[in-house]
Every structure is written in C-alpha cells, then in structure tokens.
Design an enzyme around this catalytic site. Sequence first.
Site, PDB file in Angstrom:
ATOM      1  N   ASN A  17       0.701  -1.551   0.121  1.00 57.39           N
ATOM      2  CA  ASN A  17       0.320   0.037  -0.018  1.00 57.39           C
ATOM      3  C   ASN A  17       1.113   0.808   0.285  1.00 57.39           C
ATOM      4  OD1 ASN A  17       0.483  -2.176   3.107  1.00 57.39           O
ATOM      5  ND2 ASN A  17      -0.533   0.239   3.842  1.00 57.39           N
ATOM      6  N   GLN A  61      -4.391  -3.561  -2.404  1.00 60.63           N
ATOM      7  CA  GLN A  61      -4.598  -2.664  -3.126  1.00 60.63           C
ATOM      8  C   GLN A  61      -4.293  -2.835  -4.728  1.00 60.63           C
ATOM      9  OE1 GLN A  61      -3.350   0.472  -3.299  1.00 60.63           O
ATOM     10  NE2 GLN A  61      -4.228   0.619  -0.795  1.00 60.63           N
ATOM     11  N   THR A  65     -25.966  -8.930   9.498  1.00 59.05           N
ATOM     12  CA  THR A  65     -27.375  -9.011   8.562  1.00 59.05           C
ATOM     13  C   THR A  65     -26.223  -7.720   7.318  1.00 59.05           C
ATOM     14  OG1 THR A  65     -28.961  -8.078   9.564  1.00 59.05           O
ATOM     15  CG2 THR A  65     -29.191  -7.165   6.931  1.00 59.05           C
ATOM     16  N   CYS A  90      -4.942   4.656   7.283  1.00 58.44           N
ATOM     17  CA  CYS A  90      -4.855   3.408   7.933  1.00 58.44           C
ATOM     18  C   CYS A  90      -3.895   2.799   8.517  1.00 58.44           C
ATOM     19  CB  CYS A  90      -5.201   2.568   7.133  1.00 58.44           C
ATOM     20  SG  CYS A  90      -4.082   2.377   5.698  1.00 58.44           S
TER      21      CYS A  90
HETATM   22  C1  PLP Z   1      -3.303  -3.371   1.369  1.00 56.84           C
HETATM   23  C2  PLP Z   1      -4.139  -3.401   2.123  1.00 56.84           C
HETATM   24  N1  PLP Z   1      -5.182  -3.924   2.965  1.00 56.84           N
HETATM   25  C3  PLP Z   1      -5.945  -4.117   3.696  1.00 56.84           C
HETATM   26  C4  PLP Z   1      -6.531  -2.357   4.257  1.00 56.84           C
HETATM   27  C5  PLP Z   1      -7.331  -1.999   5.168  1.00 56.84           C
HETATM   28  O1  PLP Z   1      -8.463  -2.016   3.836  1.00 56.84           O
HETATM   29  P1  PLP Z   1     -10.160  -1.715   4.485  1.00 56.84           P
HETATM   30  O2  PLP Z   1     -10.496  -0.496   4.374  1.00 56.84           O
HETATM   31  O3  PLP Z   1     -10.972  -1.831   3.484  1.00 56.84           O
HETATM   32  O4  PLP Z   1     -10.511  -2.736   6.113  1.00 56.84           O
HETATM   33  C6  PLP Z   1      -6.043  -1.540   3.516  1.00 56.84           C
HETATM   34  C7  PLP Z   1      -6.281  -0.266   3.308  1.00 56.84           C
HETATM   35  O5  PLP Z   1      -6.949   0.617   3.643  1.00 56.84           O
HETATM   36  C8  PLP Z   1      -4.838  -1.397   2.696  1.00 56.84           C
HETATM   37  O6  PLP Z   1      -4.294  -1.532   1.953  1.00 56.84           O
END
Ligand code: PLP
Length: 381
Positions: free
Chosen positions: A131, A159, A220, A306
């Site tokens: 990412n 990604q 749900t 994140c």
């Molecule tokens: C490689 C990867 N895995 C997991 C996630 C988390 O995904 P989500 O926000 O859909 O939970 C992200 C990014 O946000 C990501 O880039």
Amino acid sequence: MLPCFGEVFGNASSRQHATGRRAAALVETARRQVADLLDCEPSEIVWTSGASESDNLALKGVAEAYAHRGKHLITAVTEHRAVLDVCGRLERGGCEVSYLDVDEEGLVDPESVAATLRDDTVLVSLMLANNEIGVLQPVREIAELCRARGVLLHTDAAQALAWVDCRVSQLGVDLMSISGHKICGPKGVGALYVRRRRPRVRLVPRIEGGGHERGRRSGTLNVPGIVGLGKACELVAAERREDAGRTGELRDLLLRLLSEAVPDLTVNGSLRHRLPNNLNVAFPGIDAERLLAELTTVAVSSGAACSDPGAGGSYVLKALNGVDDPSGRSLRFGLGRSTTRAEIERAAREITTALQRAPQPLATEVAASCGDPCADAGGWG
Ligand SMILES: Cc1ncc(COP(=O)(O)O)c(C=O)c1O
C-alpha cells in the site's frame, strides 16, 4: 446502489417475502460479479466490512481452525497493519510468527519463504501489492511452494485488484482479501475469498450470530455496499487493462517530470514489479512535510489514513534499506483511473514551484508520506 436505500430495502436474509428475496437476488448477482473477477465460485466469497476484517478473518480464522496441526505462521515485515497487528495478537495467544525481510526493492524472496516453512506452519500471508510503495510480491511462485508443502496461502489484494490480474486460479492462493473503496466501490464493504476445494479451507468465524455467509460471518448484509462492490468488480473486469496501461504511462510521465526538476530523486521500491498507479519517491535533502504544506491543489496527505506512521517514520521504507526514518524525504503519489495528463503536469509544476519557493531549509528529516495509501481523494486508495 440507490434502489437499495428505497424500493429494495429488504433484508437479504428474509427469504419468506418478496422484498427480502429481491435484496437477496441483488446480493447473489454481486457475489457472481466478484467471483467472476477472481475466477472462483460464488460460494467461495464471504462478505465483510473491508480488507481489514477480511485479513482478520483469514488469519485468526485459519490459526484457530488449524491449531491442532500447528501454530506457526509466516508473513513479511512490510505487510499492512491489518495483517501485522493480527499476527501480534496471534503471538500473544500462543502462535509463533516468522516475519520475512524484503530486499532493497521491497520484494520477498520466494527462497526465504521456502527456507522458513516448517512442518507446523499452517499459513503464509503475503500481500499482492504494497500500500505504500506499490511493489508486487511474487505470490504465484510462493503459492507453488506453499502448495507443495500443504500450507495455506493468504494474500491481501486490496491494493492490487484494480490494476493487476487477481484470478485466484492463476495465483494459486487459498484466501484473498479485497476492499470496495480500493476499486472505486463503496467504503465499508469488502470480501474474503475462501477456497472450497482442493483443499477446502476451514475457518473459525470471528463474528458469530445468525449464521450468515454459511456460518463464516454473521450479521445482516450491507446490501447497498455489496451491490456497489459487485458493480465495481464488473467494471474492473471490463476496464482494468486499459486503465492500467494509461495510468502507468501517466505515472511514468510524473516520474520523468519530477526527475527533471530534481535530478537526484530516487524511487522507493521496485519500479518494474509495481502497480501502475503508484509512485513513491525520495527527494534527497528535502523535508517532505514542509513541501506538502506548500501544495494547494495536489491531493496528498502526510501519513496513511489506515495507520499512523508515528515518530519512527514508515516501517515499509525502513525495511527497504534499514535506515531509520527515511520517509522524511519521501512522497507517495497515488493516481486514479480518472487522473488526466493535464493533472499530472499541473501536479509536477506545483511541486517544482514549491521546491523553488522553499529550497534551502527543507533538509531536516521529518516523517511524512504523501498520497494517502488507504483512501485518496480520487477514491482510489
Ligand atoms: C493492503 C491493504 N490492506 C488492508 C487495508 C484496509 O482496508 P479497509 O479499509 O477496507 O479495511 C488497506 C487500506 O486501507 C490496504 O491498503
């Protein structure tokens, strides 16, 4: 998605009445759209709230279901936090996790996987595309190694899905996490592919209750989100090849324009094994955070939405060269499928001007990364 907020408001689990059945039919259409993109059976798709939940379900679910066979897992130091933090939790619960290093290009060597596999290894989890630096791991080769040893392989393809071929039949993986908002679909919805044959992967659910999703994930269903994810997968199937080609050319143009302005700029991670929409570059002697503050129209952010890189800087960039806090000089650009040539030229101009406006003191090492790896303004992540 819009009818799901009104005329088809039914609960997809309420099969006794027509409204529920209409919602269920939309969910099953979406399941088929996702399965078509991944080249698997619809029954192998489990709806989740996103890739984080999919990663949690894959790792914790497999670790618990196969605990009688072994308690060893393998992953890499550059994985997303949704994998690394789960591994930490599993370790605290009695599992043993081996964290593979990457080379200076950010790639895992399949041989290091082979050398780390043990008789009690139950799962290997390696992301398809990173990412932060967008590098593509050799998942297919690693899948062959795992298969030969009877070890399950999970990949986080959040990604990658928008840009590269993610057919599970080609990759040979047993579990795959995907997320809606990484493919221009809605936020808060995702899926986990779980192989049902040769081998049948068993999972202990993380969310129990009504037994939805064949008991693998209760609750749900988010019908509008699922419908949006399904449609986004259909569009990816139809348009990915063209989108990836065009976007790769624009990314290369951006790199060329930036390199002309900053000749000693370096690319973080492999340029060859990389998503076409990702560019992560280090500007020597530049304080990326101050540079970001100078930008007005380029949609970038400092750090990942994140996971907070914290004071130590990016652990991904550090893994490439072992240097503490190299990310203070680095910017990450995420292009979207709607990005135009004019926007790339404008972004390069604005960055070049910002560099000229504040050239001298931009020399301190401050942690920063640019271009939100999780959800950028283009909705492309
Ligand atoms: C490689 C990867 N895995 C997991 C996630 C988390 O995904 P989500 O926000 O859909 O939970 C992200 C990014 O946000 C990501 O880039």
